[in-house]
Design an enzyme around this catalytic site. Structure first.
Site, mmCIF file in Angstrom:
data_model
loop_
_atom_site.group_PDB
_atom_site.id
_atom_site.type_symbol
_atom_site.label_atom_id
_atom_site.label_comp_id
_atom_site.label_asym_id
_atom_site.label_seq_id
_atom_site.Cartn_x
_atom_site.Cartn_y
_atom_site.Cartn_z
ATOM 1 N N CYS A 1 21.774 3.109 -58.450
ATOM 2 C CA CYS A 1 21.250 3.938 -59.309
ATOM 3 C C CYS A 1 22.348 4.300 -60.251
ATOM 4 C CB CYS A 1 20.748 5.346 -58.540
ATOM 5 S SG CYS A 1 19.620 5.127 -57.370
ATOM 6 N N GLY B 1 19.029 1.222 -63.210
ATOM 7 C CA GLY B 1 17.805 1.605 -62.652
ATOM 8 C C GLY B 1 16.773 1.719 -63.745
ATOM 9 N N TYR C 1 28.024 -8.094 -60.678
ATOM 10 C CA TYR C 1 26.697 -7.849 -61.123
ATOM 11 C C TYR C 1 26.252 -6.494 -61.825
ATOM 12 C CZ TYR C 1 21.625 -7.831 -61.649
ATOM 13 O OH TYR C 1 20.392 -7.763 -62.092
ATOM 14 N N ASN D 1 23.702 8.613 -55.932
ATOM 15 C CA ASN D 1 23.812 7.214 -55.768
ATOM 16 C C ASN D 1 24.253 6.646 -54.518
ATOM 17 O OD1 ASN D 1 25.855 4.703 -57.769
ATOM 18 N ND2 ASN D 1 23.691 4.495 -56.632
ATOM 19 N N GLY D 2 23.646 5.755 -54.100
ATOM 20 C CA GLY D 2 24.064 5.145 -52.633
ATOM 21 C C GLY D 2 22.836 4.973 -51.710
#
Ligand code: SF4
Length: 480
Positions: free
Chosen positions: A2, A28, A258, A100-101
């Site tokens: 995210c 996201g 990426y 985030n995670g």
């Protein structure tokens, strides 16, 4: 994966937070939200891209000089309006949080929370993290000043570090108290910081998954929130920080392969430079392994692989070509929910250029091969447009294991190397339909990320590549 950001400023932050969401949109695309506060919280969130969710009228209602935002890409929990972050609670303070995670001991944390008569509205692990934080903060009673509150925060976040396993970079705002950020002890997901000194001598602060919006918003990069570090900025702009625990630093290597935008600097390593080095190392390996095979042209699978393809082509002395045109208005396929949507979008997103491809030996560089859908489709397109031979090289080693730290590749079956015969190196080129398939070696990828820079990375997390899960040393197939 995210995108999160948080801003403390001497002026209203809603527009800056919106710009942050736009700059992190690649992390996201399912949903986004902003919460600000002055005397109370102001919230707005919705499904879709940021530009579809927020209007200038809505942003004008998000008043206040402190706020947090979130770009959602679901890895845990269902997909609906209730799961959109930031999440919030009103006990013991008004607390909002962006995460985030992914938490790996979700089930045991849910038991701990519900035992204490806190109730969950969603299946999101971020809501669990919020309640764990609120619960721990509730233990110390009301503080008299910021110093005392920071001590309470240290206790609460230390307890989180002790109890909550997995990956979590967190931004939070607390009504009447200020802004709080912290990062899990292994630093798996990124969190960078920036500052801006105003004409009146005050300092504005920003924290975000990437520094991609800093320049536009006028912030100077100030490094990273360290693994295991807690930072608190009180209502008057006074900053407190403490590294509460120090463990091995294992940031996600896939951010460099990426996820992150190429202009980002994460953990003091330039993503762009690391991708150049990935292409360089790949070229050295190609020349060693296939000294007699020279393609006519090197084409990136656009656009994450552009940088690696550029240095690969330079290193083997072959022309770099943008022989696959990518429509920039269609989302990233890897992070689109649902296989059907992914398959359909590849052809709508990428168009081969026949003049660059027909009758040529084409070498395609891709950032990685995960499910294999994009790779297979691209190879087919290049063949349809008359390529004589197709070679395929991946800047990333085979992705063989699921990620439990915030990336949506949850099952072994979905990964192409684990498909029937997919693990057989002689057969995988047939599955992809290529004449030669070559992957980056793990040590070459790690070298590319860590070669240069004043960074403090011990070993990057590469559990999806080597099966070594860095949190609690989990091994392949251990239930978590
Ligand atoms: Fe990143 Fe892979 Fe580790 Fe997940 S398992 S955090 S994608 S390196």
């Amino acid at each position: 994966m995210c995108g999160i950001s948080a801003i403390y400023s001497s002026s209203p932050v809603a527009n800056q937070l919106y710009d942050s969401i736009i700059a992190l949109q690649h992390r996201g695309q399912d949903a986004a939200g902003i919460i600000t506060y002055d005397d109370r919280m102001h919230k707005y969130k919705g499904l879709g891209l940021a530009s579809e969710i927020f209007s200038s009228e809505q942003l004008s209602l998000l008043t206040g000089n402190i706020g947090i935002s979130h770009n959602r890409y679901p890895t845990h929990g269902e997909f609906g309006h209730g799961e959109i972050q930031p999440v919030w609670t009103s006990v013991p303070y008004g607390i909002a949080m962006s995460h985030n995670g992914q938490l790996t001991n979700y089930d045991e944390l849910v038991i701990e929370i519900t035992k204490e008569k806190r109730y969950l509205n969603t299946t999101s692990d971020s809501e669990v993290l919020l309640h764990m934080f609120a619960k721990e903060l509730d233990k110390n009673g009301q503080p008299n000043n910021s110093e005392e509150f920071f001590n309470h925060l240290c206790d609460a976040v230390s307890s989180i570090f002790h109890k909550v396993q997995g990956a979590y970079s967190v931004t939070s705002l607390i009504i009447g108290k200020g802004l709080v950020v912290f990062r899990d002890p292994r630093g798996i997901r990124p969190l960078v910081r920036g500052e801006k000194v105003n004409d009146n001598g005050t300092t504005d602060y920003i924290f975000a998954s990437e520094n991609t919006m800093f320049y536009a918003l006028g912030y100077e990069p100030k490094g990273n929130v360290l693994p295991g570090e807690l930072i608190y900025i009180d209502n008057d702009g006074k900053l407190f920080s403490k590294r509460l625990v120090k463990e091995e630093f294992n940031p996600c290597i896939f951010e460099y392969v990426y996820f992150a935008r190429p202009d980002a600097i994460l953990n003091d390593v330039s993503v762009y430079r690391s991708r150049l080095r990935m292409g360089q190392n790949l070229a050295y390996a190609w020349k060693k392994k296939y000294p007699d095979v020279t393609p006519d042209i090197v084409i990136p699978a656009p656009s994450t692989a552009n940088t690696a393809a550029l240095s690969f082509a330079h290193e083997i002395g072959v022309r770099y070509s943008e022989g696959l045109y990518k429509n920039p208005f269609i989302g990233r396929t890897f992070i689109m929910p649902g296989q059907d949507k992914r398959k359909k979008s590849i052809r709508h997103k990428i168009t081969p250029q026949e003049t660059e491809i027909r009758d040529k030996k084409v070498l395609i560089v891709d950032d990685s091969i995960v499910r294999g859908n994009t790779s297979r489709e691209i190879v087919k397109m290049v063949k349809d447009f008359g390529a004589k031979e197709v070679y395929f090289v991946s800047a990333c080693p085979p992705v063989q294991h699921p990620c439990y730290y915030g990336v949506d590749m949850p099952t072994y079956e979905e990964l192409i190397v684990n498909s029937k015969n997919g693990s057989d190196e002689r057969i995988l080129p047939d599955i992809l339909g290529v004449d030669i398939l070559m992957y980056q070696e793990i040590e070459d990828l790690v070298e590319a990320v860590t070669r240069i820079g004043d960074h403090h990375i011990d070993t990057p997390c590469m559990a999806c590549l080597d099966g070594h899960y860095v949190v609690n040393g989990r091994k392949v197939h251990d239930p978590i």
